[in-house]
Design a protein around this motif. Structure first.
Motif, mmCIF file in Angstrom:
data_model
loop_
_atom_site.group_PDB
_atom_site.id
_atom_site.type_symbol
_atom_site.label_atom_id
_atom_site.label_comp_id
_atom_site.label_asym_id
_atom_site.label_seq_id
_atom_site.Cartn_x
_atom_site.Cartn_y
_atom_site.Cartn_z
ATOM 1 N N GLN A 143 0.840 -1.192 0.000
ATOM 2 C CA GLN A 143 0.000 0.000 0.000
ATOM 3 C C GLN A 143 0.876 1.244 0.000
ATOM 4 O OE1 GLN A 143 -2.587 1.304 3.463
ATOM 5 N NE2 GLN A 143 -4.185 0.921 1.935
ATOM 6 N N ALA A 144 0.505 2.208 -0.841
ATOM 7 C CA ALA A 144 1.134 3.527 -0.827
ATOM 8 C C ALA A 144 0.039 4.544 -0.534
ATOM 9 C CB ALA A 144 1.797 3.830 -2.165
ATOM 10 N N ARG A 145 0.341 5.531 0.319
ATOM 11 C CA ARG A 145 -0.635 6.547 0.708
ATOM 12 C C ARG A 145 -0.008 7.925 0.582
ATOM 13 N NH1 ARG A 145 -4.110 5.515 5.854
ATOM 14 N NH2 ARG A 145 -5.678 6.265 4.356
ATOM 15 N N VAL A 146 -0.757 8.849 0.003
ATOM 16 C CA VAL A 146 -0.311 10.226 -0.150
ATOM 17 C C VAL A 146 -1.291 11.133 0.576
ATOM 18 C CG1 VAL A 146 -0.157 12.145 -1.795
ATOM 19 C CG2 VAL A 146 0.967 9.975 -2.301
ATOM 20 N N ALA A 147 -0.770 12.076 1.342
ATOM 21 C CA ALA A 147 -1.597 13.065 2.041
ATOM 22 C C ALA A 147 -1.203 14.457 1.581
ATOM 23 C CB ALA A 147 -1.422 12.941 3.551
ATOM 24 N N THR A 148 -2.191 15.239 1.199
ATOM 25 C CA THR A 148 -1.960 16.634 0.833
ATOM 26 C C THR A 148 -3.198 17.423 1.223
ATOM 27 O OG1 THR A 148 -1.256 18.142 -0.937
ATOM 28 C CG2 THR A 148 -2.780 16.378 -1.545
ATOM 29 N N THR A 149 -3.265 18.687 0.798
ATOM 30 C CA THR A 149 -4.367 19.548 1.205
ATOM 31 C C THR A 149 -4.976 20.253 0.008
ATOM 32 O OG1 THR A 149 -4.977 21.421 2.645
ATOM 33 C CG2 THR A 149 -2.817 21.486 1.628
ATOM 34 N N HIS A 150 -6.234 20.625 0.142
ATOM 35 C CA HIS A 150 -6.859 21.509 -0.838
ATOM 36 C C HIS A 150 -6.319 22.914 -0.580
ATOM 37 C CE1 HIS A 150 -10.008 23.935 -2.778
ATOM 38 N NE2 HIS A 150 -10.217 22.882 -3.533
ATOM 39 N N PRO A 151 -6.081 23.715 -1.607
ATOM 40 C CA PRO A 151 -5.476 25.034 -1.393
ATOM 41 C C PRO A 151 -6.306 25.959 -0.507
ATOM 42 C CG PRO A 151 -6.210 24.764 -3.675
ATOM 43 C CD PRO A 151 -6.241 23.424 -3.043
ATOM 44 N N ALA A 152 -7.631 25.732 -0.412
ATOM 45 C CA ALA A 152 -8.453 26.569 0.464
ATOM 46 C C ALA A 152 -8.159 26.300 1.929
ATOM 47 C CB ALA A 152 -9.936 26.355 0.166
ATOM 48 N N GLY A 153 -7.577 25.132 2.219
ATOM 49 C CA GLY A 153 -7.163 24.819 3.587
ATOM 50 C C GLY A 153 -8.215 24.172 4.457
ATOM 51 N N PHE A 154 -9.430 23.954 3.923
ATOM 52 C CA PHE A 154 -10.495 23.373 4.737
ATOM 53 C C PHE A 154 -10.540 21.851 4.673
ATOM 54 C CE2 PHE A 154 -12.455 27.564 3.496
ATOM 55 C CZ PHE A 154 -12.261 28.159 4.731
#
Length: 206
Positions: A143-154
């Protein structure tokens, strides 16, 4: 203005060999399984659809199955999913760091490694990959998992790619990272259809 609790729109590109699937595809897949006249195929399909129903309740907004040729003439399978979660902190970098740390510390890992991904958007992004124990408690899965954010920050975005083909874990890690690089938050301009480019996964898994 979009309300912070609403799921934001997200676009991304899947490489060749991946086919989006959802609960709305149940009837067509059921017909496909019946065509094989195999009780085992229909049972596996029922298990798959039950799993998709469960994923929908866990904020998973997109799933896709990957099929790529194996060296022995068989097929390597994988499951991709995209989850959108409400951020627990107004600081997006802190939120992404927290969820990445939580993923890395999960007891499900047998082995794991972590690294930072430099996205074109400059948004914070982390990847965790390794082997986990399968649902039956016997078979190991990659398993590979990536975490990031939406640019709005919510909201936080979590991309997952899981496969029983442990021998191709490096290739699958590269695939998930490549998908993360295609993330965009505005509707891309439509372009004329062109021939699908060769995917690195096809090259690596042949």
């Amino acid at each position: 203005m979009r309300h912070p609790t609403e799921r934001p729109p997200v676009w991304f590109r899947l490489p060749p060999g991946f086919h989006s699937i959802g609960t709305a595809d149940r009837d067509s897949l059921d017909g496909f399984a019946r065509a094989f006249e195999s009780d085992a195929a229909q049972a596996e399909l029922a298990q798959l659809m039950a799993g998709l129903d469960q994923l929908g309740a866990l904020d998973v907004v997109h799933t896709a199955l990957g099929f790529h040729p194996a060296e022995d003439g068989g097929v390597c399978t994988s499951l991709f999913s995209l989850t959108i979660l409400a951020a627990d902190d107004p600081n997006p970098r802190l939120s992404v760091a927290r969820i990445a740390l939580s993923m890395a510390r999960s007891s499900a890992w047998e082995t794991s490694a972590q690294r930072v991904i430099d996205l074109p958007s400059s948004l914070p992004c982390y990847l965790v990959g390794g082997t986990i124990t399968g649902p039956d408690g016997e078979q190991s899965l990659f398993q590979a998992r990536v975490a990031t954010t939406h640019p709005a920050g919510f909201h936080l975005l979590v991309l997952d790619l899981t496969s029983p083909a442990l021998e191709h874990q490096e290739a699958y890690t590269d695939i998930l990272e490549a998908i993360a690089h295609t993330l965009t938050f505005t509707d891309p301009d439509p372009s004329p259809a062109t021939a699908a480019p060769r995917s690195r996964v096809l090259d690596l898994l042949r």
